[in-house]
Scaffold this motif. Structure first.
Motif, short mmCIF file in Angstrom:
data_model
loop_
_atom_site.label_atom_id
_atom_site.label_comp_id
_atom_site.label_asym_id
_atom_site.label_seq_id
_atom_site.Cartn_x
_atom_site.Cartn_y
_atom_site.Cartn_z
N ARG A 37 6.60 34.08 32.27
CA ARG A 37 7.81 33.43 32.77
C ARG A 37 8.54 32.76 31.61
O ARG A 37 7.99 31.87 30.96
CB ARG A 37 7.43 32.40 33.83
CG ARG A 37 8.57 31.88 34.68
CD ARG A 37 8.02 31.19 35.92
NE ARG A 37 7.16 30.05 35.57
CZ ARG A 37 7.48 28.76 35.79
NH1 ARG A 37 8.60 28.46 36.39
NH2 ARG A 37 6.65 27.80 35.43
N MET A 38 9.75 33.24 31.32
CA MET A 38 10.54 32.59 30.27
C MET A 38 11.42 31.53 30.92
O MET A 38 12.22 31.82 31.81
CB MET A 38 11.42 33.61 29.54
CG MET A 38 12.31 32.96 28.47
SD MET A 38 13.12 34.14 27.36
CE MET A 38 14.53 34.63 28.35
N ALA A 68 9.94 43.63 29.33
CA ALA A 68 11.36 43.60 29.69
C ALA A 68 11.75 42.17 30.03
O ALA A 68 10.98 41.44 30.67
CB ALA A 68 11.62 44.50 30.88
N ILE A 69 12.95 41.77 29.61
CA ILE A 69 13.47 40.45 29.99
C ILE A 69 14.76 40.65 30.78
O ILE A 69 15.76 41.12 30.23
CB ILE A 69 13.76 39.56 28.76
CG1 ILE A 69 12.59 39.61 27.77
CG2 ILE A 69 14.03 38.13 29.21
CD1 ILE A 69 12.84 38.76 26.53
N PRO A 70 14.71 40.31 32.09
CA PRO A 70 15.89 40.49 32.92
C PRO A 70 17.07 39.70 32.37
O PRO A 70 16.90 38.60 31.82
CB PRO A 70 15.47 39.93 34.29
CG PRO A 70 13.98 39.96 34.28
CD PRO A 70 13.57 39.78 32.85
N PRO A 85 20.64 29.49 30.80
CA PRO A 85 19.52 28.70 31.31
C PRO A 85 18.97 29.31 32.60
O PRO A 85 19.68 30.01 33.31
CB PRO A 85 20.13 27.33 31.60
CG PRO A 85 21.56 27.40 31.24
CD PRO A 85 21.92 28.80 30.91
N GLY A 86 17.70 29.01 32.87
CA GLY A 86 17.11 29.53 34.11
C GLY A 86 15.72 30.09 33.87
O GLY A 86 15.14 29.95 32.78
N VAL A 87 15.21 30.72 34.90
CA VAL A 87 13.88 31.32 34.85
C VAL A 87 14.04 32.83 34.76
O VAL A 87 14.82 33.42 35.50
CB VAL A 87 13.08 30.94 36.12
CG1 VAL A 87 11.85 31.84 36.27
CG2 VAL A 87 12.66 29.48 36.06
N TYR A 88 13.32 33.44 33.85
CA TYR A 88 13.40 34.89 33.66
C TYR A 88 11.98 35.45 33.63
O TYR A 88 11.19 35.09 32.77
CB TYR A 88 14.17 35.22 32.38
CG TYR A 88 15.57 34.67 32.44
CD1 TYR A 88 16.59 35.38 33.06
CD2 TYR A 88 15.85 33.38 31.98
CE1 TYR A 88 17.87 34.84 33.20
CE2 TYR A 88 17.12 32.83 32.10
CZ TYR A 88 18.13 33.56 32.72
OH TYR A 88 19.37 33.02 32.86
#
Ligand code: RUQ
Ligand code: CUA
Ligand code: CA
Length: 647
Positions: free
Chosen positions: A642-643, A596-598, A621-624
Motif C-alpha cells: 500500500r503506497m 503496478a501502481i494505479p 495524495p491518497g492510497v494506492y
C-alpha cells in the motif's frame, strides 16, 4: 455440381491463388472461363463442399503432421524475426510457428516495463528531463554475431530505420542491452555483422557491425542547403560490436539499402537502388543500372588510422571519402561500384563464401558477383568492375531476397509473381558463360501473397541445412479469419529438403516482419535466472527494505518473495521524487513478479533475482494499492503493497 458450387469451392478450397491473384478466372466462371474454374476445382475433388481446406490436396493430412510439434515437444529451431514498425523483435519456434517471446527494443512495452523502468530508459535514451527521446522504431534486419562462420549465440543486432539507431540484444537473456544512434544519416536500413577480421586472421568472430543508410540528407543537416542536391549524401557506418561505438563512416555516391559481409571479413557490401541520387521515385528509376557497392574494410581502416577523414556538424565520428571521384585508382580505392540492373533489392552471401547475390526488383534477374574477382579489381587486375558479375539469370518478376541451401541452390522471393523460385547458382554461372543446356531454374512454388523476405534454416552461416525456407509475405488477404482492416501477415513454411518445394504451413504473424534468421536450437544457450550481482542496486536481504529520505528525494527499497512484497505499506509525501527499487529474491525458474501502481502509470516485472527501479513524482495524495501483475502464486491476488501519499 452447379455453378454455385463451383464458385463456392473456388473461393474457399483452392488456397493456391484464390480470388486475389486469379479474380479474372473467377469472374469468367459463368462463361468461357468455366474450364479454368473446373480444373482448379478438380484438385479438391475429394473435399466436401464448404470444407475450409488448409492445404492443397496434393499432400494428405498425415503428411502435414510431420511439420507439427506435438504437445510437450520442443521445436528444432528458433526463428528470430524483426517486427517492422512495431519496433520490437520476436522469437518463434520452428517448424511449429509458435510465438515464444516479443523482445521490446525501440518500442515501449508495459508487460515488462520497457520504457518505464529507469534501466530500460537509460538503454533507450532520454531527453534532459528524463523522458524518452523516442517512442517509435522500425526494425527490419536481425542478425546474430558469428564465430567461425556460425552463429555463436552471443549477440543479435537490429536496426531502427526511423531514427537511425542500432540495438544489440544479448542472447543469454534475450533482452536489449544497448541502443546507439548513428550520426549524419537517415533511413538506416540494412545491417550485418562481420564474420572475421579483415586484417588479423586470428580474430575469427564478429567485431564490427555495418549499417547502410538509405536516405540521403544534406550534410550537415542543419537547415542549410536543403534544396541543393550536391549537399545530399548517404553514409555507410561501421560500429564496434563490443563497445557499440561508431568506428567510422564512409561517404558514398548513391544510397545504401541492404548489407552483406564476406566470410573472410575482407568485404562488406550494400545494394544501391538510387545511384541516380533522385529525390522522387521517377528519378530513382531513371537509369538502367544501379550498383552493388563493395567496401574494402582494411583499406578504409588504414585511411582512418592515417587521419584521412573529416567530420560533420557536432559528430566526432571520422568520415572517409568513398565517392567515385576520390577513388579512381583501383589499387588504392576504398570502394568498388559493381553495376547491376535497375533498382536492386537485397544482397545475400552464399554459404560457400564465394558469391554475393543481388536481386533485381525492377529487373527480372538475380546478379551473382564473385568475391575473389572484386578483390582482383582492388588489386588492379580486373579491368572493369562489371566483370566481377559471373551470372545474371532471369528468375521471375520482382525478385527481392535470397536464401541458400546446402546443395548450391538459391531461393529468391518474387514479389510480383508471388512465388519462391529455386535456382542453381553454378548452373546460372554456366549459362552466363554460354552453356545452353544449363538448367538454372529448378522449381517454383506459389506463396500467398507477395513475398517480401525469405530465408532458409541456418542459411546465413557457412553450414545451411537445406531443410526449410520461410516466406514472409506482405499480404495475407483471405488466408485467415478476418480481423478487421489490418490483416495479419503470412509466414509460410516451405519444406526445401526434396526436389520440389512444398508449402507446409501458414503462420499468421502480427505486422510487420521483415528479415529473420532461423537458428538451430543447440546454438542458443540462455539462462533462466539472473545473478543478483548483475545489478549494482540489488537489495540482497529483505532486512535492507525500507524508505530512505534525502530532502524530497525518497528511495523505497523492497524485495519480492511469493506471495509478498517485503513492505506491506510505505509512506511518502506529496511532491516527493520517489524511486522504488525492487529485487525479486525468488530464485525459482519462471517465478516472475510484476509491480503496478494505479494512477501513476507504472507497471514492470522482475524476473528471478532481477532488480529494477522506477522514478516518479508523488503528485497525488491518497492510497494506492501497488499490486503484483504477473501471476506467481495461489496468493497472487493478495500480493500487494500500500503506497500512502500524504498531503
Ligand atoms: S527489406 S523493406 Cu528491410 Cu526487403 Cu523489408
Ligand atoms: Cu507476485 Cu503475482
Ligand atoms: Ca535506380
Amino acid at each position: 455440381m452447379s455453378i454455385e458450387d463451383i464458385k463456392h469451392d473456388d473461393a474457399s478450397t483452392v488456397p493456391a491463388r484464390r480470388r486475389f491473384l486469379n479474380s479474372a478466372a473467377l469472374a469468367g466462371l459463368a462463361g468461357a472461363g468455366l474450364s479454368v474454374g473446373l480444373s482448379a476445382c478438380k484438385q479438391e475433388a475429394s473435399a466436401p463442399a464448404g470444407t475450409p481446406a488448409a492445404a492443397p490436396a496434393a499432400h494428405g493430412a498425415g503428411e502435414y503432421g510431420k511439420y507439427e510439434v506435438p504437445p510437450g515437444q520442443l521445436d528444432e529451431y528458433y526463428s528470430f524475426s524483426s517486427g517492422g514498425h512495431s519496433g520490437e523483435v520476436r522469437i518463434y519456434g520452428m517448424p511449429s510457428g509458435r510465438l515464444f517471446k516479443r523482445i521490446p527494443v525501440f518500442n515501449m512495452d508495459c508487460l515488462v516495463g520497457w520504457g518505464i523502468t529507469n534501466e530500460s530508459k537509460a538503454i533507450i535514451g532520454t531527453k534532459p528531463d528524463g523522458s524518452l527521446k523516442y517512442h517509435t522504431g522500425d526494425t527490419h534486419h536481425v542478425h546474430q554475431s558469428y564465430t567461425d562462420g556460425m552463429y555463436d549465440g552471443k549477440y543479435m543486432f537490429v536496426n531502427d530505420k526511423i531514427h537511425g539507431r542500432l540495438a544489440r540484444i544479448r542472447m543469454d537473456t534475450m533482452e536489449t542491452d544497448k541502443i546507439i544512434e548513428l550520426p549524419n544519416i537517415q533511413g538506416f536500413h540494412g545491417t550485418f555483422p562481420d564474420k572475421r577480421d579483415p586484417v588479423d586472421e586470428k580474430i575469427n568472430h564478429t567485431t564490427r557491425v555495418f549499417c547502410g543508410a538509405e536516405f540521403s540528407i544534406p550534410l550537415p543537416n542543419d537547415g542549410n542547403g536543403m534544396n541543393d542536391p550536391t549537399k545530399y549524401h548517404s553514409l555507410f557506418t561501421c560500429v564496434d560490436a563490443e563497445s557499440m561505438e561508431v568506428r567510422w563512416q564512409a561517404l558514398i555516391d548513391g544510397n545504401c539499402d541492404l548489407v552483406a559481409t564476406s566470410f573472410d571479413g575482407k568485404l562488406a557490401a550494400t545494394n544501391q537502388y538510387n545511384t541516380e541520387m533522385g529525390a522522387h521515385y521517377q528519378d530513382m528509376m531513371s537509369s538502367e543500372r544501379d550498383a552493388c557497392l563493395f567496401f574494402n574494410v582494411a583499406r578504409i581502416e588504414d585511411a582512418v588510422k592515417a587521419g584521412k577523414t573529416r567530420t560533420y556538424g557536432s559528430s566526432k565520428v571520422p568520415v572517409v571519402d568513398c565517392t567515385k571521384a576520390a577513388n579512381q585508382d583501383p589499387k588504392t580505392a576504398l570502394t568498388c561500384y559493381v553495376p547491376i540492373p535497375k533498382n536492386p533489392h537485397g544482397v545475400n552471401a552464399s554459404p560457400d563464401g564465394k558469391y554475393f547475390v543481388c536481386s533485381g526488383k525492377l529487373s527480372p534477374t538475380a546478379t551473382v558477383i564473385q568475391l575473389d574477382l572484386v578483390l582482383k579489381w582492388f588489386d588492379g587486375d580486373l579491368k572493369d568492375a562489371r566483370d566481377a558479375v559471373v551470372a545474371e539469370p532471369e528468375i521471375g518478376l520482382g525478385p527481392l531476397h535470397t536464401g541458400f541451401d546446402n546443395k548450391g541452390n538459391a531461393y529468391t522471393t518474387l514479389f510480383l509473381d508471388s512465388q519462391i523460385v529455386k535456382w542453381n547458382v553454378e548452373a546460372a554461372i554456366q549459362s552466363f558463360k554460354g552453356d545452353k543446356n544449363a538448367k538454372v531454374v529448378v522449381d517454383r512454388v506459389d506463396v500467398q501473397y507477395q513475398p517480401g523476405h525469405g530465408f532458409t534454416s541456418m542459411g546465413e552461416t557457412k553450414a545451411p541445412d537445406g531443410k526449410y525456407f520461410l516466406s514472409d509475405n506482405k499480404f495475407s488477404k483471405d488466408r485467415f479469419l478476418p480481423v478487421g482492416p489490418l490483416h495479419p501477415e503470412t509466414a509460410q513454411l516451405i519444406d526445401i529438403s526434396g526436389d520440389k518445394m512444398k508449402v507446409v504451413a501458414d503462420h499468421a504473424v502480427y505486422s510487420e516482419p521483415h528479415d529473420s534468421i532461423i537458428v538451430k536450437r543447440d546454438l542458443i544457450k540462455t539462462r533462466q535466472v539472473y545473478n543478483l550481482d548483475d545489478f549494482p542496486n540489488a537489495i540482497k536481504d529483505p532486512k535492507e527494505s525500507g524508505v530512505e529520505r534525502k530532502g524530497n528525494k525518497v528511495t523505497v527499497k523492497m524485495v519480492s518473495q511469493a506471495p509478498a512484497f517485503s513492505l506491506p505499506e510505505f509512506t511518502v509525501k506529496k511532491g516527493d521524487e520517489v524511486t522504488i527499487i525492487l529485487t525479486n529474491l525468488d530464485k525459482v525458474e519462471d517465478l516472475t513478479h510484476g509491480f503496478a501502481i494505479p494512477k501513476y502509470d507504472i507497471n514492470f516485472i522482475v524476473n528471478p533475482l532481477e532488480t529494477k527501479s522506477v522514478t516518479f513524482k508523488a503528485d497525488k495524495p491518497g492510497v494506492y494499492w501497488c499490486y503484483c501483475t504477473n501471476f506467481c502464486h495461489a496468493l497472487h491476488l493478495e500480493m500487494r503493497s500500500r503506497m500512502i501519499v500524504e498531503k
